[in-house]
Structures are given as C-alpha cells and as structure tokens.
Enzyme design. Sequence first.
Site, PDB file in Angstrom:
ATOM      1  CB  THR A 144      23.621  59.563 -23.881  1.00  0.00           C
ATOM      2  OG1 THR A 144      22.629  59.430 -24.880  1.00  0.00           O
ATOM      3  CG2 THR A 144      23.450  60.894 -23.143  1.00  0.00           C
ATOM      4  N   GLY A 183      20.595  52.612 -19.750  1.00  0.00           N
ATOM      5  CA  GLY A 183      19.611  51.643 -19.265  1.00  0.00           C
ATOM      6  C   GLY A 183      20.231  50.266 -19.106  1.00  0.00           C
ATOM      7  CD  GLU A 425      15.946  54.705 -27.363  1.00  0.00           C
ATOM      8  OE1 GLU A 425      15.786  54.320 -28.539  1.00  0.00           O
ATOM      9  OE2 GLU A 425      15.675  54.021 -26.358  1.00  0.00           O
TER      10      GLU A 425
END
Lengths: 652, 652
Positions: A144, A183, A425
Amino acid sequence: MLLSSIDQMPSSSLARYLDGEFWEIKDAFRDAISKSDLFQSSCYERTLDQNRDLTADRLYHILRQPVMKEHLKNQLKEKQKGFINKSMSITEVVCAADMNTGVKLGVVCGLYGGAVNNLGSPEQKIKFYLPVSELQFTGMFAMTERGHGSNVRGIITEARYDQPTQEFIIHTPSEDAHKMYIGNAMKGNFAAVFAQLIINGESQGPHCFVVPIRDENGVMWPGVTVSDMKHKEGLHGVDNGILIFDNVRIPRENLLGKFGSVSADGLYSSPALRGNRFNAMLAALTPTRLGLTVQAMAAMKLGLIIAVCYSHSRRQFGPKDQEEVKIMEHQTQNLRLMPHLSAALALTFTSRYAADLMDDALCKGEDLQSNRALQALVAGLKAYSTWANVACLQDCRECTGGMGFMMENRIPSLKCDSDVFVTFEGDNMVMLQVVVRELLTQYTKQMGNNLVMGLIRNLTSSASDSLRTSFLGFSVDKVGDLMFLLKAVRYRERVLQRSLASRLYTKVDKNKEEFFMAWNSCLHHVITLAMAHIHRVTLEQFALAVQDCQIKEDRALLSKFCLLHGTSLVYQERAWYLEHKYLTPTTSRQIRSQLLELCRSVKDDALKVVDDFNIPSCCIQAPIAGIANPRAEWAFYPKPEYPSSTQPLSKL
Amino acid sequence: MLLSSIDQMPSSSLARYLDGEFWEIKDAFRDAISKSDLFQSSCYERTLDQNRDLTADRLYHILRQPVMKEHLKNQLKEKQKGFINKSMSITEVVCAADMNTGVKLGVVCGLYGGAVNNLGSPEQKIKFYLPVSELQFTGMFAMTERGHGSNVRGIITEARYDQPTQEFIIHTPSEDAHKMYIGNAMKGNFAAVFAQLIINGESQGPHCFVVPIRDENGVMWPGVTVSDMKHKEGLHGVDNGILIFDNVRIPRENLLGKFGSVSADGLYSSPALRGNRFNAMLAALTPTRLGLTVQAMAAMKLGLIIAVCYSHSRRQFGPKDQEEVKIMEHQTQNLRLMPHLSAALALTFTSRYAADLMDDALCKGEDLQSNRALQALVAGLKAYSTWANVACLQDCRECTGGMGFMMENRIPSLKCDSDVFVTFEGDNMVMLQVVVRELLTQYTKQMGNNLVMGLIRNLTSSASDSLRTSFLGFSVDKVGDLMFLLKAVRYRERVLQRSLASRLYTKVDKNKEEFFMAWNSCLHHVITLAMAHIHRVTLEQFALAVQDCQIKEDRALLSKFCLLHGTSLVYQERAWYLEHKYLTPTTSRQIRSQLLELCRSVKDDALKVVDDFNIPSCCIQAPIAGIANPRAEWAFYPKPEYPSSTQPLSKL
C-alpha cells in the site's frame, strides 16, 4: 500472577466437529496460550510502546511453540498437505487470544512469509524466511502507498536496475509513493516491497523485492526512513508505520523472481504475460485473505460467547409479580443474536471449505490465480465475514448494555481491533468487485471470448427458467424447507448475474460507454450480486456440513441453525424476492414468522454452541460471561448452565 | 500552543437556517471554544486521570462562559422562553468540540440539574443547584442499579424515614442495589439518588434525594463508598463509578418533594397517584433525553464533514488512461454517505421541533408527562438518532478507509464515545417500547378506556382505507413526489398500529394471555411500529422545514435532501410496502433507481451542506478534512472547494 485453569473437560463431539480435522493443533495452541503468563491478563493502561512490546513478546511465544516451528518449516516446502487448513486453525486460536498478536503473525508469516515463499526461489526462502522460523528476525509487507491503497496496481515506488553494481535502487519518488500503514514497521527487519521494476528506463510493472529495513540492533539500512503512524482505533499492539526509500540499494538477488527476474546483464524474463503478472503475484496472498475471514470469525465467536452467556444470566422485566425473565427471552434479544450465531457457524464450515480447495489446488501444483471460483470465494468471504463481524459485535455490545461498554467485558476491544478488517488487505467494496470480475471471467472462459455475451448465453440457456418452474412446484408450507431456501439463494444469484450481464452488455457493447463509467453506474448491482454469491455458498456449505455430521444430536442441532441461516439470508433480501415475485406477500410474511420462531427455538441451544466454540477462559476474559476478575467484581455473572431449565416463555 | 484561526467568514444563509433561532448562542460557544487552549489539541497518550482532569477543566471553562452562567441561572426559574432550545444549541456545540465534556455537562446540568430543578422546591434549587452555576460544586445522577438498568422501576435502594432525627437513611441492601455507571462519581459532590421511600415500614415507591457524596476537599460523607469503574470503550474523560450507601443519613429537607414529601412527623403526601408518580418524576428528564439526540446528531455531522471532504479529495480508480476519479464519484460511496447526510438534516429540524413543543408546554405550565405525543417523539428520536449515528459513523469510517481508522482523523474516537448512546439513559429497545406505549395510551384516552378496543375503533373508523384509496390515485411516476413518500410513511405507521392493536387484543382480551408474554411475542412488531412512527415524523418535519425556508436556493437544496430522506426511508422498508401491495414490483424498483439517482445528484451539494454545519476547525481536527496537523502530515488532504468543478461522471 495466577494462571487460569485450563479446561480439563474432554471436548464434546460438536466441539470436535466445529474444530475440524486439525483439532489437535488447535488444542496444542489453546494449551500453550492457557499456560502462558503472557496471555492471562488484560490491562487498559499501557502506553503504545508497552502494548507493542507485549504483542512482540506474545508473537515470539507463539513462534516458539514446537508445533509452530514445525509448521513454519513446512511453509518453506511445497505441496504440504493441509498446510492452509493448519494455518487457519492456528490463526483462529491465536486471534481469539489476542487480535494484535494474530494480526502481527499474519503480517510476519502470512504476508511477508507468503511473499517470500510464493514469489521467491529456494535460496531466497532459506535466506529470508528460514531465520523467521528460528526467531532471528521478522519481516513486513509493503504494498500500500499513500496514493494507492485499493488501486494497488497504480503504485509508483521505483526499483531501477543498476547494471554496473548489479543492484536495484529502491526509491520513493513522491509523497504519494510513501508506503503506508505498514505493520511491524517499527520493529521488523526486512520488508517485502512492491515497486515498479525499471530496466533501462523501461517499466516491467510491479514486482516484489526484499529490502533490509534495520539490523538486529535497530540500525537502519542506508536510505530507509520509517515514521510511526502511532494511534489507531484499535490494534494498539501493532506498530504501523510509513516507509520512505531514498535511493536504497539492494542486491540483484533480492528480487523475488518467480514471475519476473533480471539477469546480471539486465535482461528481463518472465514466465507470465505482463497483464497477468501482477495478478499472479497477488494470488500468492490468497491464503492471507482467507486468514482475515478466520480472524473475523474468531472475533464473532468471542462476542457471541459473551453476549449469549450474559443474556442467559441477566434478568430484566417480566410478568407482573413474577421473577424477571432472562433477557435472552426478550423476542428482540434472541432475534438480534441468533442470526449472528448461525452466520458464525456458516463461516466455520465455509472457510474450511475454502481452505480445503486451496490445499487441494496447492497439492496438485495448480496455481491459485486461475481458479476463478476460488478467487471469487475468498474475496467474497473476506467482505462477507468482516462485515458480519462488525454487525455481530455491534449487536453483542448493544445486547449487553452498559456492561458491554466496559473494557473489562472484552467486547469494546474486539470491536475496535477488528473494525479495520472491513477496509484493510482489500477494501470490502473492492473485494466484492473482484468477486464479480472473477465470476464474469469464469463464465466467459467457459462460453468463449466475449465476456458479456458469453455470460448471457450461459444464463439464458441454462437453469434460470427451470429454477423458476421448480419454484412454482413448491407449496406455501415449503418455506420452512431448507431446499426452498437453497433454491431461493441460487435463483437470486443467477438472476442478478444475468441482469448485470445484460446491463453491462447494453452499456458497453451497444451504447459504447467507457467501461469504468458503465461499471460504476452498475456498482450497486455488482455489490449485490457479489453478496448473493457468497450468501449462496455459505448456505450450501452449511447444509453440506449438516449432512456430513455423524452424530445424530449434533446434526439435529446444526440443522436448526442452518435453517435459521438460510431463513435469515432470504429474510434480509425479501424485498428482492417480492420484486421478482419469487415470494408472495404471504410467503414473505411466513419467512418473517419463521425467523422469529427459529430464533426463539434455538436460544437455549445457543449456550451449547458457544460452549463448543471451545475458547479457553483466559481468552474470553469477560466477567459477564462467568470469568471472574478481581479487578471488576461488579461485572461478574456466573456462567449459565446448559441445558437451561425450561422457561415459561419458551412455550410462547 | 497555536490557536486555530477562528473562522471569520460570515455564516451563509443556509448555515444560519440550520443553526436556527439561537444561532447567536451557538456562535458565542463556537467562539469560546475556538479561542480556548483547552480545545485546541487532541492527544491519545493521556492516562485515565489526565483525561478526566482535562474533561473537568473543559467543563469548567464552558460553565464559566457568561452566556452559560446566565443560562444556568435561568434554569432555576420557571417558564423561561426558549430554555430547552437554548440548552440543545449549547449541547450541540459543546458535544461537537468534545463528547466527554458534552456528556459530563449533561450529567451535571441536565440530569442532576434537571432532577433538582424539576423535582425540588425553590429553596432546594438555591441550595443544591445555584452553587453549580457558580462553580462551587458539581452533582451526579444516581438512578441505575446493578440489578435494574432498563427496568428502573425495580430499583431497591432504600430511603427510610427516621422520625426521631428527622433524617432519611439511604441504604444499599444488596449488591444488586449498587448504583452503577454513575457519571461524575469520582469528582462530584452531590448525587440525586433515586430510592424507595419507606415510612414506618411502608414503601411509597421511588423518590429522589440529594445525598452528599464528598466535600470540596474530597472527604467522603459518612457511609458513602464510591468505586471506580475505570476503562470503557470511549468517553475516557467521563468518570463512571459505583455508589454504595451504608445507612447514610441525610436531612429530611434533602428529599426533592414535588411529587411526594414527608412531614416532620412522618406523614407522606403527594399530589400524584402512586402509579403515576414515578413517571411524573421521569418526565422531568425528558429534555435530557432529547439532549442525547442532539449529541448523536453532533457526532453524525462531524463524521459526515470528514467523510464528505475526504471523498471529494481522495482519488482512486478511474477510466483507462485518465486521471483517477474522486472516490465520491463511486456509486457505492455516495450511496453510503448521502442518506446519512439527509438523516442528519432531518434530525436537525425534528429535534428543534421537539424542543419547540417542550418549550411551548413549559411556558404554558403544562406537564410534559401527560403529553403523550411528545413523550413518544422524544423517546423515539433518542433511539432513531443514536442508531442513525452508529450507522453513519461506521460508514464514515469505512468510506475513509485506513485513514478513517487513524485516531488523528477523529472518526474512531467519535465512534467509541458515542457508541454507548444507544443503550444509556434508556436502552433503545426500551425507548421504542415507550413510543408504542405512549401511542397506544394516547389513542386509548381519545377513544375511551379500553386500550386495545379504543385503538381498533379509532383506526378502522378513520383513515386507513381512504389512505389506501388515495394511493391508488397515484400514477407510477409519482414515486418521485414528496407527497407520495409522505403518504407512504403515514400509511405504514397506521397499518402497523392497527395490526399491532388487533394482535394484542386477540392475545390479551380474547385468549387471556398474560400481558408481558403477549407483548413480548409482539416485540418485533412493536419496535417496527415505533421506528415507523419516528420515520414519519422526521420526514414531515423535514418537509415543513423545506417549506419554511425563505431563501430560494437553500430551499431548492434542502428539497433535494428531503426527497432523498423520504426515498431512503421507503427504500429501507420496501419489503413491507411490497407485502402490503402499497408498492408494486415496478414502483419498488423505481424507488431504488430514485435513491441511486438522488445520491448521485446531491454528492456535490454535500460539500456545501457540511460546510454549513458551521463547526469550527478545532472541533473537526481531521487532516483528511483539510485541517493541518503537524503530528500527522501524512494524513493531510487539502479541503475541497465548493462548487466542485463538474466531473464527467456527474453526467452519468
């Protein structure tokens, strides 16, 4: 610190059936979690750093489990029987214990691990992933960008091949290229970075590169900047950050080259056509997408355990001069909770079915990308399950009143932690468009090359009219028959598909509208079809699971919930069925009565079902569900017993 | 710390219209908030104590405003013109700035203040409330008990009159009598405590007593124990606790005696019949209940400002080889957001209407309790608005993707803070039952004494059949007419009411079923009717507000949103209309097309509407809505301009 007692009772036959083939793995993790100090207490006063450290500790604890180490070693091999199913089993148990740990495990093993193992060579797996299984370092997944989240194909991070040094130069050309929401960004050591591969000024589309981020001492790799995104609605233990690359040099060997590699002298080669290449890479992430369904399902189960138990303990209102009734007896209470419980069961069986399909495909060496039905199923399940979870937890919160708003009762953090599932996601709206794209492509392939015409031919020539006829054979009282419900959801999917194809055909082929514009003007229709598809699959899989259940009592119980699931699906869409005269006003009202009656009739069975979710008490935590907590004695309600004594209301 | 610039632009005519009669009060609070350091920054790393201290500071800042002091002084007087409307105006602005402060203000001035001023004598007001307006102490409101939240009539805290000392002895006889969730419990000085008044062993039902909790130095009143409930999903700045009374002695003068008092020698007298007494006391809280609607509306407006602005800045996907389109252009995006925006407008006008009714009644010296229509409206609005808010914020969160999950973008805390509104101060499910009880009682009064028969007579003799006939006069293309929509929602309410009455009559009068059981078996019907009632009122009030709007352009714009609100209400319930053949399959589909088309057509106007909500930027905070924040530069998107340049998609 006191360790919570590990449930010593042997699992019931239903619990075993719900656990599935890999119940032993689940039990091993339940045991490891129940025995570990790390998972015993919750605390709401930690700083962000403390939350992140705890999550890291919990992650390492999970990674250190012998059964986990073996599982990770298997991830390096190909064609491991049942690998996906085992992964899902682990995901579910870990997420029920702590969503942060589950998400972080997903990042390190599912996303980073998935990228390295599915896109990398054997040498790359050994170099970049084997050490993860040995707890030497962890990884992250950087796809992303600020400018491109849903539309990942448009990412603009660059990876230029520098032939003299045989290196790739990873670079962030603008703010919109910042890798965002990554993350494990503040703790991880390597990142699987998606960037446009550029050789001699020519772009070969997005590829995946392993980029070192920081060494074991936290020293940053030259040119890499990471900034902390800090506070989110939930998942406080997951460190999300922004990666920025300033002409970061990495060796040529760090390109994960399954779908495209570069020789030392700068020659590009790929086994896949350019248009397919990125999709093929994304297909490697299909298991992770299914993982999200399992994560959402774990949250639903926890919320339902808590709400169902409390609803069977708490009393409020009642007949004059008599004891107040359990709040579960209130018609609206069981009407709100029971359909979610049936959906959680449907998801249990449907996610296992999807995992089985994937395991089969992988064992046969088939690629997942070209399995259109599977791609549609997994994308659709992601959207359906994560929305089902949001709706379920909201009702659990409301059905437990003020108690449900208190952190000690667990529901608030479940809500906040799992809320992001609906957009991350793969935003659900995008996922549902993927479903329809896959469905349309699947039919086109079967029917010839013209997407829309193929679809129309397929539909008109096939079952839709006979379906209609077969319906007419039903007498009114068949509404309560599972076959009626199955036919209804199948009919709806077919009709929606045919009408969408016809609309797209008119707009694109006949009226020559631009495709995006035409598609966008049908978007509500697209989303509706996608959900109808998933509804149909969940009901079919639930029905099959009932049929396969060997224990008579369990089968009878599951059968009621299956009927409830189907009734609830048809009830939700009864307007559509009425518009299409598939239901008459009379049968539509019957569906409503049936829904009310089924919810009432399973409300006591619900206690058995939530018990058989088999979630350790250290994971449930909530005092209102009978888990004592000295910090919140005011919230304690003893666990209700099953079967509950017959209530006068049950006879209504 | 940098003060955010106060918006210097004069308000538009629409902004003024949305603000209503008391726009000057709103502007005064906007100004006070924008100029205060206390409201400039948000921080997500505060401890519980720090959050509570900040909320207390903010509360005092609000209470210190000259216009607030004057307003509080007016609260002590009776028949203050526009008092309720002014209170709602203040509530909205304060809640938009910080929900914690708004809720705490509601506890101190609305609940505690409402109890003292509506149930107390002039002397009691001066003793127990005047000091609040002078910042000498604050109060709390102690009704809910552990065992009785929704069913407050069943509270068991005792207040025994001790004649020798002329004191009441307030006592908590069991754990279920603990006063729970009490806001301001850790900081407040006095509590308005509801307890069963017992004189010579005889209970007179629940009454309200002012009980000292702690003095200004924090020294607890003898026998009072307070424990901290600590962490909640949101409202971290509101200190909720548990009050336990161990034979606490308070003077006889501390009984708020409007509906029941005790003479020195222990004689009880009351102007109200026993059955009505408690309801009369609860009616004093009607304004606070309406306050919740305004609080929920403030949260909706904030969420919508943020989601609408971002949707007009953020681009994703688009026609091949062209710039990506604003995400607002995606059909599903405007379909998700625009109905919420129309609902927020409907609530603006409907809550003002309810406040007007209350102000009128209070000025005429009428009691609120016997105004059944008003009670039904306020209870229903509480449920409708707080659920509308939860749904709205969830869509705002999802429509802003990952950005909407980041705390800096404000939506997460709005969600967590306002989530409890659906269950506190009257669980929504209970509120909706109140609506129907009031509606039925209202008709019964009109028709004679038999509740059910009166209702049936009223309904069969009146409009239902003529309504039906009048529908048949509509041609198909009238679906887009506001009159069609208004008639539809009215028809639905009437039919639901008639059929409920008939069912209850059969169960209770004919079949002699116990009332609670009969009612419970119709609960879904009850809830449906209550929502139908509120839907109807919101659409009527929106339509009237459009009609009353003097500026042509504003009227035209509001008219579109009003049509959207009506269309959305009918669309949601189209299954019911189809079941009752009020819609044909064709008109039902037309309603869907109309909904899609209206959402598309107002998506650019949405920017003007959210701008005209007139919320200061220090309250909006979100960088994705164009409010720069040095701590989250990565989230900044410039504020989109209105009118936006025409997009090609708008022509679709």
